[in-house]
Design a protein around this motif. Structure first.
Motif, PDB file in Angstrom:
ATOM      1  N   TYR A 122      39.350  36.740  41.040  1.00  0.00           N
ATOM      2  CA  TYR A 122      40.242  35.826  41.753  1.00  0.00           C
ATOM      3  C   TYR A 122      39.757  35.686  43.191  1.00  0.00           C
ATOM      4  N   CYS A 123      40.309  34.713  43.889  1.00  0.00           N
ATOM      5  CA  CYS A 123      39.876  34.412  45.258  1.00  0.00           C
ATOM      6  C   CYS A 123      40.624  35.289  46.255  1.00  0.00           C
ATOM      7  N   ALA A 172      41.756  34.519  34.927  1.00  0.00           N
ATOM      8  CA  ALA A 172      40.892  35.612  34.462  1.00  0.00           C
ATOM      9  C   ALA A 172      40.579  35.461  32.973  1.00  0.00           C
ATOM     10  N   LEU A 173      41.577  35.062  32.191  1.00  0.00           N
ATOM     11  CA  LEU A 173      41.355  34.893  30.757  1.00  0.00           C
ATOM     12  C   LEU A 173      40.396  33.740  30.465  1.00  0.00           C
ATOM     13  N   THR A 217      32.145  23.964  44.816  1.00  0.00           N
ATOM     14  CA  THR A 217      32.954  24.901  44.046  1.00  0.00           C
ATOM     15  C   THR A 217      32.461  26.316  44.274  1.00  0.00           C
ATOM     16  N   PHE A 218      33.348  27.260  44.053  1.00  0.00           N
ATOM     17  CA  PHE A 218      32.987  28.660  44.037  1.00  0.00           C
ATOM     18  C   PHE A 218      32.820  29.099  42.586  1.00  0.00           C
ATOM     19  N   ILE A 219      32.100  30.192  42.402  1.00  0.00           N
ATOM     20  CA  ILE A 219      31.914  30.758  41.070  1.00  0.00           C
ATOM     21  C   ILE A 219      32.512  32.162  41.058  1.00  0.00           C
ATOM     22  N   LEU A 220      33.492  32.377  40.189  1.00  0.00           N
ATOM     23  CA  LEU A 220      34.080  33.701  40.002  1.00  0.00           C
ATOM     24  C   LEU A 220      33.299  34.430  38.911  1.00  0.00           C
ATOM     25  N   THR A 221      32.773  35.569  39.234  1.00  0.00           N
ATOM     26  CA  THR A 221      31.872  36.261  38.304  1.00  0.00           C
ATOM     27  C   THR A 221      32.587  37.007  37.195  1.00  0.00           C
ATOM     28  N   GLY A 222      33.854  37.317  37.391  1.00  0.00           N
ATOM     29  CA  GLY A 222      34.519  38.235  36.470  1.00  0.00           C
ATOM     30  C   GLY A 222      34.312  39.659  36.952  1.00  0.00           C
TER      31      GLY A 222
END
Length: 312
Positions: free
Chosen positions: A180-181, A83-84, A13-18
């Protein structure tokens, strides 16, 4: 450092940091995100419902507005709910499948939207420069075919992006500094050579978006020339009002799209949160303002919307 290849069938998995640097303000940042999304969603759904129900609006111009509304719904819905989840619940993980799918839809719909804006510019050119031939040149069926061509073009240009990423080796770091990616945000995590990915991304940005902008500029150059030749003040005013609406939408969307494409390639000295916020504006601002602009500036649509709201 061991490398591994992230494939759609893998469990990685990837991690989206915000928004990096503003993590403590995520809750407050989520408020305008949510408000913009809801306003845009309600406005575009309302536009689709009104145009769908009113036979008098079954015209090429309004068919194009419906296409634009659909792309706005897809782009904002691909970004904001995820995002939310980050802002509200700290759910930052995203599967490789989900990441590549989100990236494909975001970029494909952006290219599709660019094609719609070009078609809208051509629609205004025909309506103002050769109005007597409008119905023969632009019919609903022809607009639908142009929409299909734009969709096929978007798929053909964007499909290589996730395929190219799928072939890259990724090291231990799979943290995406974004909400987002984005293609380049993911590509920069690779241990391999991403020169071709960068080159292909730039080709899309300059050839597809650049070509579309050139066609829009050409259309409006011819439109301006035709407007300046009008002797009637009323005809002049009507032509200007007709163009102003589309011009505002086109400039807002194309400029933000171009900036979103370039934000990960240039300006390395800019703070990360500035990059993220500005790149995200493309998915928040146009979907919210497009239905408002057309609802206010297009009298026929405004009257129909008002009729349905009064009924409610």
């Amino acid at each position: 450092m061991a490398a591994f290849n992230l494939t759609p069938s893998g469990s990685s998995t990837f991690i989206l940091t915000g928004i990096i640097g503003l993590e403590t303000a995520h809750i407050w940042i989520s408020i305008p995100f949510f408000v913009c999304y809801i306003i845009g969603l309600m406005g575009n759904v309302m536009l689709l419902l009104v145009v769908g129900k009113e036979e008098t609006l079954h015209k090429p111009m309004y068919l194009l507005l419906c296409m634009l509304a659909l792309t706005d719904i897809v782009t904002s819905s691909s970004i904001v709910p995820r995002a939310l989840c980050i802002f509200w619940f700290n759910l930052k993980g995203i599967s490789v499948d989900g990441c590549l799918t989100q990236m494909f839809f975001l970029h494909a719909v952006s290219v599709m939207q660019s094609a719609i804006l070009v078609t809208m510019a051509f629609d205004r050119y025909v309506a103002i420069c050769i109005p007597l031939r409008y119905t023969t040149i632009l019919s609903n069926s022809r607009i639908a075919k142009l929409g299909i061509v734009g969709l096929v073009r978007a798929i053909l240009f964007i499909l290589p992006l996730p395929l190219l990423l799928n072939r890259l080796p990724f090291c231990d770091n799979h943290i995406i500094p974004h909400i987002y990616c984005d293609h380049m945000a993911v590509a920069k995590l690779s241990c391999g050579d991403i020169t071709f990915n960068k080159t292909y991304g730039l080709v899309i940005a300059f050839v597809v978006i650049g070509l579309d902008l050139m066609l829009v500029v050409l259309s409006y150059g011819l439109i301006i020339r035709a407007i300046l030749r009008l002797s009637s003040r009323n005809a002049y005013q009507k032509a200007v009002n007709t163009c102003t609406t589309h011009l505002c939408v086109m400039l807002m969307s194309c400029v933000l799209l171009l900036f979103s494409s370039m934000t990960h390639r240039f300006g390395q000295n800019t703070a990360p949160h500035i990059h993220i916020i500005l790149a995200t504006l493309y998915f928040l601002v146009p979907p919210m303002f497009n239905p408002i602009i057309y609802g206010v500036k297009t009298k026929e649509l405004r009257d129909k919307v008002g009729k349905y709201m009064c009924r409610g």
